[in-house]
Design a protein around this motif. Structure first.
Motif, PDB file in Angstrom:
ATOM      1  N   VAL A 431     -33.697   2.733  -8.525  1.00  9.93           N
ATOM      2  CA  VAL A 431     -33.853   2.498  -7.094  1.00  9.93           C
ATOM      3  C   VAL A 431     -33.498   3.776  -6.344  1.00  9.93           C
ATOM      4  CG1 VAL A 431     -33.107   1.122  -5.122  1.00  9.93           C
ATOM      5  CG2 VAL A 431     -33.224   0.079  -7.409  1.00  9.93           C
ATOM      6  N   TRP A 432     -34.463   4.323  -5.608  1.00  5.10           N
ATOM      7  CA  TRP A 432     -34.205   5.460  -4.722  1.00  5.10           C
ATOM      8  C   TRP A 432     -34.092   4.939  -3.298  1.00  5.10           C
ATOM      9  CZ3 TRP A 432     -36.739   6.184  -9.244  1.00  5.10           C
ATOM     10  CH2 TRP A 432     -36.406   7.321  -9.998  1.00  5.10           C
ATOM     11  N   THR A 433     -33.024   5.303  -2.626  1.00  3.41           N
ATOM     12  CA  THR A 433     -32.807   4.744  -1.293  1.00  3.41           C
ATOM     13  C   THR A 433     -31.957   5.660  -0.432  1.00  3.41           C
ATOM     14  OG1 THR A 433     -31.900   2.854  -0.078  1.00  3.41           O
ATOM     15  CG2 THR A 433     -30.788   3.445  -2.117  1.00  3.41           C
ATOM     16  N   TYR A 434     -32.285   5.697   0.847  1.00  5.40           N
ATOM     17  CA  TYR A 434     -31.377   6.280   1.832  1.00  5.40           C
ATOM     18  C   TYR A 434     -30.244   5.296   2.084  1.00  5.40           C
ATOM     19  CZ  TYR A 434     -34.917   9.857   2.786  1.00  5.40           C
ATOM     20  OH  TYR A 434     -35.790  10.889   2.664  1.00  5.40           O
ATOM     21  N   PRO A 435     -29.151   5.751   2.691  1.00  4.30           N
ATOM     22  CA  PRO A 435     -28.009   4.845   2.900  1.00  4.30           C
ATOM     23  C   PRO A 435     -28.354   3.673   3.811  1.00  4.30           C
ATOM     24  CG  PRO A 435     -27.340   7.150   3.147  1.00  4.30           C
ATOM     25  CD  PRO A 435     -28.831   7.144   3.081  1.00  4.30           C
ATOM     26  N   HIS A 436     -27.694   2.557   3.551  1.00  4.82           N
ATOM     27  CA  HIS A 436     -27.894   1.335   4.331  1.00  4.82           C
ATOM     28  C   HIS A 436     -26.679   1.034   5.218  1.00  4.82           C
ATOM     29  CE1 HIS A 436     -31.495  -0.380   2.180  1.00  4.82           C
ATOM     30  NE2 HIS A 436     -31.117   0.550   1.323  1.00  4.82           N
ATOM     31  N   ASN A 437     -25.765   1.982   5.372  1.00  6.56           N
ATOM     32  CA  ASN A 437     -24.553   1.672   6.119  1.00  6.56           C
ATOM     33  C   ASN A 437     -24.145   2.852   6.989  1.00  6.56           C
ATOM     34  OD1 ASN A 437     -22.203   0.487   7.056  1.00  6.56           O
ATOM     35  ND2 ASN A 437     -20.993   1.149   5.291  1.00  6.56           N
ATOM     36  N   ALA A 438     -24.485   2.761   8.279  1.00  5.73           N
ATOM     37  CA  ALA A 438     -23.990   3.742   9.243  1.00  5.73           C
ATOM     38  C   ALA A 438     -23.371   3.022  10.435  1.00  5.73           C
ATOM     39  CB  ALA A 438     -25.122   4.656   9.702  1.00  5.73           C
ATOM     40  N   ARG A 439     -22.879   1.811  10.206  1.00  2.24           N
ATOM     41  CA  ARG A 439     -22.265   1.052  11.294  1.00  2.24           C
ATOM     42  C   ARG A 439     -21.036   1.794  11.826  1.00  2.24           C
ATOM     43  NH1 ARG A 439     -24.305  -3.982  11.965  1.00  2.24           N
ATOM     44  NH2 ARG A 439     -25.360  -5.015  10.224  1.00  2.24           N
ATOM     45  N   PRO A 440     -20.724   1.583  13.116  1.00  2.00           N
ATOM     46  CA  PRO A 440     -19.582   2.305  13.691  1.00  2.00           C
ATOM     47  C   PRO A 440     -18.256   1.750  13.195  1.00  2.00           C
ATOM     48  CG  PRO A 440     -20.524   0.799  15.305  1.00  2.00           C
ATOM     49  CD  PRO A 440     -21.430   0.768  14.110  1.00  2.00           C
ATOM     50  N   VAL A 441     -17.635   2.481  12.323  1.00  3.24           N
ATOM     51  CA  VAL A 441     -16.295   2.167  11.851  1.00  3.24           C
ATOM     52  C   VAL A 441     -15.446   3.419  12.049  1.00  3.24           C
ATOM     53  CG1 VAL A 441     -17.053   0.446  10.173  1.00  3.24           C
ATOM     54  CG2 VAL A 441     -16.917   2.834   9.487  1.00  3.24           C
ATOM     55  N   PRO A 442     -14.122   3.285  12.106  1.00  2.45           N
ATOM     56  CA  PRO A 442     -13.279   4.451  12.346  1.00  2.45           C
ATOM     57  C   PRO A 442     -13.550   5.578  11.356  1.00  2.45           C
ATOM     58  CG  PRO A 442     -11.994   2.440  12.537  1.00  2.45           C
ATOM     59  CD  PRO A 442     -13.351   2.036  12.046  1.00  2.45           C
ATOM     60  N   ALA A 443     -13.713   6.773  11.898  1.00  2.00           N
ATOM     61  CA  ALA A 443     -13.967   7.964  11.091  1.00  2.00           C
ATOM     62  C   ALA A 443     -13.217   9.120  11.754  1.00  2.00           C
ATOM     63  CB  ALA A 443     -15.464   8.261  11.014  1.00  2.00           C
ATOM     64  N   PRO A 444     -12.003   9.444  11.301  1.00  5.09           N
ATOM     65  CA  PRO A 444     -11.181  10.459  11.971  1.00  5.09           C
ATOM     66  C   PRO A 444     -11.924  11.771  12.161  1.00  5.09           C
ATOM     67  CG  PRO A 444      -9.912   9.321  10.290  1.00  5.09           C
ATOM     68  CD  PRO A 444     -11.331   8.860  10.133  1.00  5.09           C
ATOM     69  N   GLY A 445     -11.943  12.252  13.407  1.00  2.53           N
ATOM     70  CA  GLY A 445     -12.572  13.528  13.719  1.00  2.53           C
ATOM     71  C   GLY A 445     -14.075  13.499  13.749  1.00  2.53           C
ATOM     72  N   ALA A 446     -14.678  12.316  13.629  1.00  4.79           N
ATOM     73  CA  ALA A 446     -16.129  12.198  13.623  1.00  4.79           C
ATOM     74  C   ALA A 446     -16.488  10.838  14.211  1.00  4.79           C
ATOM     75  CB  ALA A 446     -16.679  12.341  12.205  1.00  4.79           C
ATOM     76  N   SER A 447     -17.782  10.561  14.284  1.00  5.73           N
ATOM     77  CA  SER A 447     -18.216   9.286  14.859  1.00  5.73           C
ATOM     78  C   SER A 447     -19.595   8.931  14.316  1.00  5.73           C
ATOM     79  CB  SER A 447     -18.277   9.366  16.384  1.00  5.73           C
ATOM     80  OG  SER A 447     -18.714   8.137  16.941  1.00  5.73           O
ATOM     81  N   ARG A 448     -19.881   7.631  14.292  1.00  3.35           N
ATOM     82  CA  ARG A 448     -21.211   7.156  13.929  1.00  3.35           C
ATOM     83  C   ARG A 448     -21.982   6.660  15.139  1.00  3.35           C
ATOM     84  NH1 ARG A 448     -19.918   3.784   8.362  1.00  3.35           N
ATOM     85  NH2 ARG A 448     -19.515   5.607   7.059  1.00  3.35           N
ATOM     86  N   LEU A 449     -21.473   6.899  16.327  1.00  6.66           N
ATOM     87  CA  LEU A 449     -22.182   6.529  17.541  1.00  6.66           C
ATOM     88  C   LEU A 449     -23.037   7.690  18.011  1.00  6.66           C
ATOM     89  CD1 LEU A 449     -19.292   4.689  19.415  1.00  6.66           C
ATOM     90  CD2 LEU A 449     -21.266   3.644  18.288  1.00  6.66           C
ATOM     91  N   LEU A 450     -24.264   7.411  18.392  1.00  2.00           N
ATOM     92  CA  LEU A 450     -25.199   8.453  18.786  1.00  2.00           C
ATOM     93  C   LEU A 450     -24.647   9.304  19.919  1.00  2.00           C
ATOM     94  CD1 LEU A 450     -28.071   9.679  18.573  1.00  2.00           C
ATOM     95  CD2 LEU A 450     -28.820   7.927  20.197  1.00  2.00           C
ATOM     96  N   GLY A 451     -24.041   8.662  20.919  1.00  2.00           N
ATOM     97  CA  GLY A 451     -23.564   9.382  22.083  1.00  2.00           C
ATOM     98  C   GLY A 451     -22.388  10.289  21.825  1.00  2.00           C
ATOM     99  N   ALA A 452     -21.747  10.181  20.650  1.00  2.00           N
ATOM    100  CA  ALA A 452     -20.624  11.076  20.356  1.00  2.00           C
ATOM    101  C   ALA A 452     -21.072  12.522  20.299  1.00  2.00           C
ATOM    102  CB  ALA A 452     -19.965  10.673  19.042  1.00  2.00           C
ATOM    103  N   LEU A 453     -22.338  12.758  19.972  1.00  2.00           N
ATOM    104  CA  LEU A 453     -22.868  14.127  19.965  1.00  2.00           C
ATOM    105  C   LEU A 453     -23.085  14.655  21.373  1.00  2.00           C
ATOM    106  CD1 LEU A 453     -25.416  13.795  17.048  1.00  2.00           C
ATOM    107  CD2 LEU A 453     -23.527  15.422  17.129  1.00  2.00           C
ATOM    108  N   ASP A 454     -23.084  13.776  22.369  1.00  2.00           N
ATOM    109  CA  ASP A 454     -23.281  14.198  23.749  1.00  2.00           C
ATOM    110  C   ASP A 454     -21.975  14.516  24.453  1.00  2.00           C
ATOM    111  OD1 ASP A 454     -26.099  13.816  23.658  1.00  2.00           O
ATOM    112  OD2 ASP A 454     -25.769  11.652  23.829  1.00  2.00           O
TER     113      ASP A 454
END
Length: 726
Positions: A431-454
């Motif tokens: 099975v070849w697959t891209y990741p299925h999990n980018a939900r917003p969970v705590p990530a020290p010093g980073a973020s999974r929310l689109l607006g964090a790059l803004d």
């Protein structure tokens, strides 16, 4: 944990992790009860199911029970509403909490009436003694807190005494939605002093607007929040007009680059493999062994199935509302996880979590990680820049199509060996697959929310965490339910640029994995000269699985249909979701137009075993809704990625199934009232898609392995068939 402990934990559900009964149940005089849950209504009917469970255990009418929308700091934090587990976890928690509350009320009434608690009847809002004396729930509840739950499960009402469970229930959320009640959906929320906003960001995540910006456009104020531009007005139409004007004037630079080659191409996926895992008993672990050799096989089948990227395709674009008073931020969202979202918002905004309250409000259904969390940060940023009044942000259709996380592209290769007796002796699946999990969970010093790059300065994107646990991500349903001799499953995790966000979409990897497994089973049956149903049954040891297969075929009146290019074809698909939840089998009937290559799903016959059915009508709705969505994925949907991201900005560029194209669906439930409820919300997706693929092969004699089955692919396959190619 012992087997007994595991059974007790399943019976307690989420109550085991959140044992404060007062967190779950509140008595509201004179005659109502409020139930709180950390799971949320996404259009799947969960609020109705929980209402039925609470009313049943408390002996009340459903109209007396209010299942409150989830709010952080009020409801138990049950994480994400995902994975078809809400009835199994929150439903069990509500059921058991109410059963234990019955016991609390009985003990209090026993003390008040001077009667042994075992002699009391708790029902209809009253606790009654044999001599006719009685006391109501609400006066008993007023004596004090209900206290902690016992971790020893309480008996539920016996089956013969149940009046609600197992019978169709009226949806509690639909009247307001069907009658257009103001505020029924988040996008129509009306709060005092509400302002409306549209946001504008560049074509690449994190790109910067350059040049001077006007302070106002028409009736809208222009606000810059780092790289995010907001148009805020008293009327929503004014904000939209201002957005269109500003979008034609502003220029963006920089940002995260999109992939340079087609990321859905299997060759690209293979070239960008980032990790490889062996999958055993549904769990992924490093260091897979070399591929099987199929040494004992007489004949070997080698086949590959593929799907492109998918959108969630919510009919309503994502929306959120936020209000900031200078110290405390309040957010209204249709996120699937208000607890994790609160922490992610706090991290992005530099606020302590207790300075935020996140409230769930019904919005567009999503069945996966769409733009709901991202637009919540957009609304929070605008509200923080303009404190004092609430601001409602709604994405446009183009923004929803281009900015939401994508359902991952996947490819599945299977090689399987047949013995001289026509049975499968070995099975290798990759099975070849891209990741299925980018939900917003705590990530020290980073973020999974689109607006964090803004933000200024921006928070870098947090990479997805590989989902290695049982039946997760890309290896969900990768392990076949069949007895296959030597079995080896390998998951290949594919990496891409950070701009390409892929995340959870209904059924995750199960959609394509089941298509590939069931397609290979049909191909192997043909190789063995066997009937597709008989071939499956010959390899299927689970009696409940066999029963749903036989029931689906019986419901359809058999698998035989006239083949040929102008006649319908029938196909079958089966899976037990995550190999632990609901069993679903589907027979599909399709027609294929040889002139334009159009595949039309005519009829679907579903058979399902989901254990005890709390609300049979709601269960059928979930199964048939998943079936229709899977039909749309399989026949029509694919999101193409260009140099500046997803190309589609409207429904013309990303067509979905129309009402006129919806097949007739007939469903039978194999009732199991003595068995625990099994998650079913995502269970139909794989079997239906597989049945459609197999039906198309039966109708045409050509095997189509690339999804979706769009006309140009079908015409190409028919042309190859005429040339003698497979």
């Amino acid at each position: 944990m012992s087997a007994l402990d595991e059974t007790a934990a399943a019976r307690l559900g989420s109550l085991a992790d959140h044992p404060d009964l007062d967190r779950w149940v509140q008595f509201l005089p004179p005659d109502r009860v409020r139930v709180r849950t950390g799971k949320v209504e996404l259009g799947q009917g969960l609020r109705t199911t929980l209402t039925v469970l609470a009313a049943e255990e408390l002996g009340l009418a459903p109209e007396q029970v209010e299942v409150a929308p989830a709010v952080t700091d009020q409801a138990p934090d049950e994480g994400f509403t995902a994975g078809s587990r809400s009835t199994m976890t929150s439903g069990a928690g509500v059921r058991q909490a109410c059963a234990q509350v019955r016991g609390v009320l009985a003990r209090r009434a026993a003390a008040r009436l001077g009667v042994d608690a075992a002699q009391l009847q708790v029902d209809g809002g009253w606790v009654s003694a044999p001599d006719g004396r009685r006391v109501d729930y609400w006066s008993l509840a007023a004596e004090g807190p209900l206290g902690p739950a016992s971790l020893e499960p309480s008996p539920l009402r016996p089956a013969e005494a149940r009046r609600l469970v197992g019978r169709p229930a009226r949806r509690v959320d639909l009247p307001a939605k069907l009658t257009g009640q103001v505020g029924a959906f988040l996008a129509d929320l009306r709060l005092p002093g509400l302002r409306y906003a549209r946001v504008l960001r560049g074509p690449r995540p994190g790109s910067r607007p350059v040049g001077p910006m006007p302070e106002r456009i028409g009736e809208a104020q222009v606000i810059r929040c780092g790289n995010l531009l907001a148009l805020v007005a008293e009327r929503e139409g004014d904000a939209q007009l201002a957005l269109e004007t500003l979008a034609s004037q502003v220029h963006f630079e920089g940002g995260l680059p999109w992939p340079g080659t087609d990321p859905a191409d299997p060759a690209t996926m293979a070239a960008n493999e980032a990790a490889r895992y062996r999958v055993e008993d549904g769990v992924a672990a490093p260091d897979p062994p070399p591929p099987l050799k199929h040494q004992v096989a007489e004949r070997v089948l080698r086949t590959r199935y593929r799907r492109g990227f998918l959108l969630h395709g919510s009919i309503g674009p994502s929306a959120a509302c936020a209000r900031f008073d200078g110290q405390h931020l309040e957010v209204w969202t249709h996120s699937q996880g208000i607890g994790p979202l609160r922490q992610s918002l706090a991290d992005a905004l530099g606020l302590p979590p207790d300075a935020l309250t996140v409230r769930h409000h019904d919005g567009p259904g999503c069945y996966g990680h769409n733009g709901a969390d991202d637009v919540a940060l957009d609304a929070a940023l605008v509200a923080r820049a303009l404190p004092g009044r609430p601001v409602l942000v709604r994405w446009t259709r183009a923004q929803e199509h281009r900015q939401e996380p994508l359902g991952p592209a996947m490819a599945v290769e299977i090689s399987a060996g047949l013995g001289t007796d026509g049975r499968i002796r070995s099975w290798q699946e990759d099975v070849w697959t891209y990741p299925h999990n980018a939900r917003p969970v705590p990530a020290p010093g980073a973020s999974r929310l689109l607006g964090a790059l803004d933000l200024d300065p921006p928070l870098p994107p947090a990479g997805p965490v590989p989902m290695l646990h049982h039946e997760a991500g890309g290896h969900r349903n990768a392990t076949p339910a069949y007895r296959l001799g030597r079995l080896q499953v390998v998951e290949h995790l594919v990496a891409s640029t950070p701009a390409l966000r892929t995340s959870a979409l209904r059924s995750l990897g199960a959609h394509l994995n089941v298509v590939a497994i069931e397609g290979a089973m049909d191909e192997l049956a043909a190789l063995a000269g066997a009937d597709p149903l008989a071939f499956r049954l010959d390899h299927l040891p689970d009696p409940r699985a066999r029963a749903v297969l036989e029931a689906a075929v019986a419901l359809a009146g058999g698998l035989d249909a006239p083949g040929g290019l102008d006649a319908p074809g029938r196909g079958i698909g089966f899976a037990r979701y995550e190999n632990t939840m609901a069993y679903v089998a589907c027979v599909a009937e399709v027609t294929v137009d040889p002139r334009d290559g159009r595949v039309r799903a005519q009829r679907l016959w579903l058979a399902a075993d989901a254990g005890e059915s709390i609300d049979p009508d709601g269960l059928v709705n979930q199964l048939e809704g998943g079936a229709i969505q899977a039909t749309s994925w399989t026949l029509k949907e694919e999101a193409h990625i260009g140099p500046e991201g997803p190309l589609a900005t409207d429904w013309a560029g990303y067509p979905i199934l129309r009402f006129s194209e919806v097949p007739e669906v007939q469903t039978v439930l194999l009732g199991q009232p003595d068995q625990p409820p099994l998650g079913a919300g995502e269970a139909a997706c794989g079997p239906v898609a597989a049945a459609l693929v197999n039906a198309t092969a039966q109708a045409t004699g050509a095997r189509f392995r690339d999804l979706p089955l769009q006309p140009e692919r079908v015409l190409g396959g028919l042309d190859a068939l005429l040339r003698g190619e497979d």
